[in-house]
Design a protein around this motif. Structure first.
Motif, PDB file in Angstrom:
ATOM      1  N   ILE A 199       0.841  -1.206   0.000  1.00 46.14           N
ATOM      2  CA  ILE A 199       0.000   0.000   0.000  1.00 46.14           C
ATOM      3  C   ILE A 199       0.871   1.249   0.000  1.00 46.14           C
ATOM      4  O   ILE A 199       0.626   2.203  -0.744  1.00 46.14           O
ATOM      5  N   ARG A 200       1.939   1.245   0.828  1.00 41.85           N
ATOM      6  CA  ARG A 200       2.845   2.398   0.881  1.00 41.85           C
ATOM      7  C   ARG A 200       3.569   2.588  -0.444  1.00 41.85           C
ATOM      8  O   ARG A 200       3.783   3.717  -0.889  1.00 41.85           O
ATOM      9  N   LEU A 201       3.981   1.486  -1.086  1.00 41.33           N
ATOM     10  CA  LEU A 201       4.635   1.594  -2.388  1.00 41.33           C
ATOM     11  C   LEU A 201       3.690   2.196  -3.431  1.00 41.33           C
ATOM     12  O   LEU A 201       4.105   2.996  -4.275  1.00 41.33           O
ATOM     13  N   MET A 237       2.095   7.007  -6.575  1.00 41.18           N
ATOM     14  CA  MET A 237       1.103   8.029  -6.883  1.00 41.18           C
ATOM     15  C   MET A 237       1.676   9.426  -6.655  1.00 41.18           C
ATOM     16  O   MET A 237       1.410  10.359  -7.427  1.00 41.18           O
ATOM     17  N   HIS A 238       2.491   9.579  -5.593  1.00 38.99           N
ATOM     18  CA  HIS A 238       3.154  10.853  -5.361  1.00 38.99           C
ATOM     19  C   HIS A 238       4.104  11.179  -6.522  1.00 38.99           C
ATOM     20  O   HIS A 238       4.184  12.337  -6.960  1.00 38.99           O
ATOM     21  N   ARG A 239       4.835  10.164  -6.996  1.00 35.88           N
ATOM     22  CA  ARG A 239       5.727  10.368  -8.139  1.00 35.88           C
ATOM     23  C   ARG A 239       4.922  10.783  -9.379  1.00 35.88           C
ATOM     24  O   ARG A 239       5.357  11.634 -10.151  1.00 35.88           O
ATOM     25  N   TYR A 240       3.764  10.180  -9.557  1.00 35.77           N
ATOM     26  CA  TYR A 240       2.889  10.542 -10.681  1.00 35.77           C
ATOM     27  C   TYR A 240       2.478  12.004 -10.594  1.00 35.77           C
ATOM     28  O   TYR A 240       2.543  12.751 -11.582  1.00 35.77           O
ATOM     29  N   GLU A 241       2.067  12.431  -9.388  1.00 35.64           N
ATOM     30  CA  GLU A 241       1.632  13.822  -9.199  1.00 35.64           C
ATOM     31  C   GLU A 241       2.792  14.795  -9.403  1.00 35.64           C
ATOM     32  O   GLU A 241       2.623  15.864 -10.005  1.00 35.64           O
ATOM     33  N   GLU A 242       3.994  14.422  -8.901  1.00 35.50           N
ATOM     34  CA  GLU A 242       5.169  15.286  -9.062  1.00 35.50           C
ATOM     35  C   GLU A 242       5.537  15.434 -10.536  1.00 35.50           C
ATOM     36  O   GLU A 242       5.821  16.538 -11.016  1.00 35.50           O
ATOM     37  N   ASP A 295       7.477  10.528 -18.310  1.00 35.85           N
ATOM     38  CA  ASP A 295       6.355   9.602 -18.472  1.00 35.85           C
ATOM     39  C   ASP A 295       5.701   9.350 -17.119  1.00 35.85           C
ATOM     40  O   ASP A 295       6.110   8.458 -16.371  1.00 35.85           O
ATOM     41  N   ALA A 296       4.680  10.161 -16.807  1.00 35.24           N
ATOM     42  CA  ALA A 296       3.995  10.024 -15.522  1.00 35.24           C
ATOM     43  C   ALA A 296       3.009   8.864 -15.515  1.00 35.24           C
ATOM     44  O   ALA A 296       2.667   8.340 -14.456  1.00 35.24           O
ATOM     45  N   ALA A 297       2.542   8.447 -16.696  1.00 37.01           N
ATOM     46  CA  ALA A 297       1.535   7.383 -16.766  1.00 37.01           C
ATOM     47  C   ALA A 297       2.057   6.078 -16.165  1.00 37.01           C
ATOM     48  O   ALA A 297       1.292   5.313 -15.567  1.00 37.01           O
ATOM     49  N   LEU A 298       3.359   5.815 -16.307  1.00 37.41           N
ATOM     50  CA  LEU A 298       3.918   4.584 -15.743  1.00 37.41           C
ATOM     51  C   LEU A 298       3.777   4.559 -14.233  1.00 37.41           C
ATOM     52  O   LEU A 298       3.474   3.519 -13.642  1.00 37.41           O
ATOM     53  N   ASN A 299       4.036   5.717 -13.581  1.00 40.09           N
ATOM     54  CA  ASN A 299       3.906   5.764 -12.127  1.00 40.09           C
ATOM     55  C   ASN A 299       2.475   5.498 -11.683  1.00 40.09           C
ATOM     56  O   ASN A 299       2.235   4.826 -10.674  1.00 40.09           O
ATOM     57  N   TYR A 300       1.510   6.025 -12.449  1.00 34.68           N
ATOM     58  CA  TYR A 300       0.105   5.777 -12.132  1.00 34.68           C
ATOM     59  C   TYR A 300      -0.211   4.288 -12.249  1.00 34.68           C
ATOM     60  O   TYR A 300      -0.872   3.704 -11.389  1.00 34.68           O
ATOM     61  N   ALA A 301       0.300   3.674 -13.320  1.00 37.01           N
ATOM     62  CA  ALA A 301       0.068   2.238 -13.527  1.00 37.01           C
ATOM     63  C   ALA A 301       0.722   1.418 -12.423  1.00 37.01           C
ATOM     64  O   ALA A 301       0.140   0.437 -11.931  1.00 37.01           O
ATOM     65  N   TYR A 302       1.935   1.811 -12.003  1.00 36.01           N
ATOM     66  CA  TYR A 302       2.620   1.086 -10.937  1.00 36.01           C
ATOM     67  C   TYR A 302       1.857   1.196  -9.619  1.00 36.01           C
ATOM     68  O   TYR A 302       1.807   0.235  -8.828  1.00 36.01           O
ATOM     69  N   ALA A 303       1.281   2.372  -9.344  1.00 41.17           N
ATOM     70  CA  ALA A 303       0.508   2.554  -8.110  1.00 41.17           C
ATOM     71  C   ALA A 303      -0.677   1.590  -8.077  1.00 41.17           C
ATOM     72  O   ALA A 303      -0.916   0.913  -7.069  1.00 41.17           O
ATOM     73  N   ILE A 304      -1.425   1.539  -9.180  1.00 40.73           N
ATOM     74  CA  ILE A 304      -2.570   0.623  -9.252  1.00 40.73           C
ATOM     75  C   ILE A 304      -2.103  -0.821  -9.103  1.00 40.73           C
ATOM     76  O   ILE A 304      -2.739  -1.639  -8.414  1.00 40.73           O
ATOM     77  N   GLN A 305      -0.961  -1.126  -9.717  1.00 41.69           N
ATOM     78  CA  GLN A 305      -0.423  -2.490  -9.646  1.00 41.69           C
ATOM     79  C   GLN A 305      -0.101  -2.889  -8.207  1.00 41.69           C
ATOM     80  O   GLN A 305      -0.452  -3.996  -7.763  1.00 41.69           O
ATOM     81  N   TRP A 306       0.576  -1.991  -7.465  1.00 42.31           N
ATOM     82  CA  TRP A 306       0.917  -2.312  -6.078  1.00 42.31           C
ATOM     83  C   TRP A 306      -0.345  -2.495  -5.234  1.00 42.31           C
ATOM     84  O   TRP A 306      -0.395  -3.395  -4.370  1.00 42.31           O
ATOM     85  N   TRP A 307      -1.360  -1.674  -5.460  1.00 44.23           N
ATOM     86  CA  TRP A 307      -2.585  -1.806  -4.675  1.00 44.23           C
ATOM     87  C   TRP A 307      -3.328  -3.096  -5.020  1.00 44.23           C
ATOM     88  O   TRP A 307      -3.943  -3.715  -4.140  1.00 44.23           O
TER      89      TRP A 307
END
Length: 264
Positions: free
Chosen positions: A25-27, A32-37, A214-226
């Motif tokens: 969850i923390r990852l 998601m923070h990286r995506y927003e940044e 490429d911020a989309a990858l960070n968004y995808a990684y966030a969903i993946q970890w959750w």
């Protein structure tokens, strides 16, 4: 029936599962923070590049630290190039990943202050890296240049070591404080990556526009970890049920302890 959960193997497995859930969850939150940044950074860059060019001295001055909002702003300056005190920046690559130099030329403004101008990339085609390379001359006389405002380079920000004892007129970092000391002049904070006028020949190659991260990858990684964190308890339940089934099929004590239904 579930006494096997108290065994060493299952206690360890359960503890690992309980640790994995908050970690994942923390990852996901970190991604998601990286995506927003990165999204915010991309928007800042787009806004800066779209803004109309401003006189350089409205955004920076001697000793000024170029801020995140000022970075990549298009600026103009009028003066003349001082090629006698020009230096090259070592170990820089172009768009084709070829190693060469960036040409850093002092640009003396009409009021006597100095603006550092990165005129672009040239190849390292000299007989050795200790020899000052052949640098195409910039336009002579008073001209107006345009470029993207950039902050001073530091080892902490770039990871490039500011080596000492370099060959004459060669530097590792573009740093206005360092250049002010070398030139003995008032140097505006930061520098500009020249965009106009374009060089007459093939070099120096002007520094290309910054690309979007490429911020989309960070968004995808966030969903993946959750999704992984949600899969852990589901997997634990599946393993427990499988263990119960295997024990029943093998005739374990759990099965033998069950009473047979009374005959009618």
């Amino acid at each position: 029936m579930y006494r096997f959960l108290l065994s060493r193997q299952w206690v360890i497995l359960t503890l690992v599962a309980l640790l994995l859930i908050p970690t994942m969850i923390r990852l996901g939150i970190w991604q998601m923070h990286r995506y927003e940044e990165r999204t915010a950074r991309n928007q800042l860059v787009s806004d800066a590049l779209a803004a109309a060019p401003a006189p350089v001295e409205t955004l920076t001055s001697p000793g000024h630290v170029v801020t995140r909002d000022e970075r990549y702003r298009n600026v103009t300056a009028t003066g003349r190039f001082d090629t006698e005190r020009e230096v090259v920046v070592r170990r820089r690559v172009n768009a084709d990943e070829e190693v060469g130099f960036h040409v850093l030329t002092p640009f003396v403004l009409t009021d006597g202050k100095v603006l550092l101008v990165n005129r672009g990339w040239i190849p390292a085609d000299g007989p050795s890296q200790t020899v000052f390379p052949k640098v195409p001359a910039p336009p002579a006389g008073q001209i107006t240049v345009t470029g993207r405002l950039m902050p001073d380079e530091t080892t902490a920000a770039s990871g490039i070591k500011n080596l000492k004892g370099l060959p004459d007129r060669q530097v590792m970092l573009i740093n206005s404080e360092q250049e002010a000391e070398r030139l003995g002049a008032e140097v505006l904070g930061g520098y500009i990556a020249q965009t106009a006028p374009a060089p007459k020949g093939d070099t120096p190659q002007l520094i290309g526009r910054p690309g979007d991260e490429d911020a989309a990858l960070n968004y995808a990684y966030a969903i993946q970890w959750w999704l992984f964190s949600a899969a852990v308890p589901v997997g634990w339940v599946v393993l427990v049920r499988r263990e119960l089934r295997d024990r029943r099929e093998a005739g374990t004590p759990e099965k033998s302890e069950q009473t047979e239904p009374a005959a009618v």
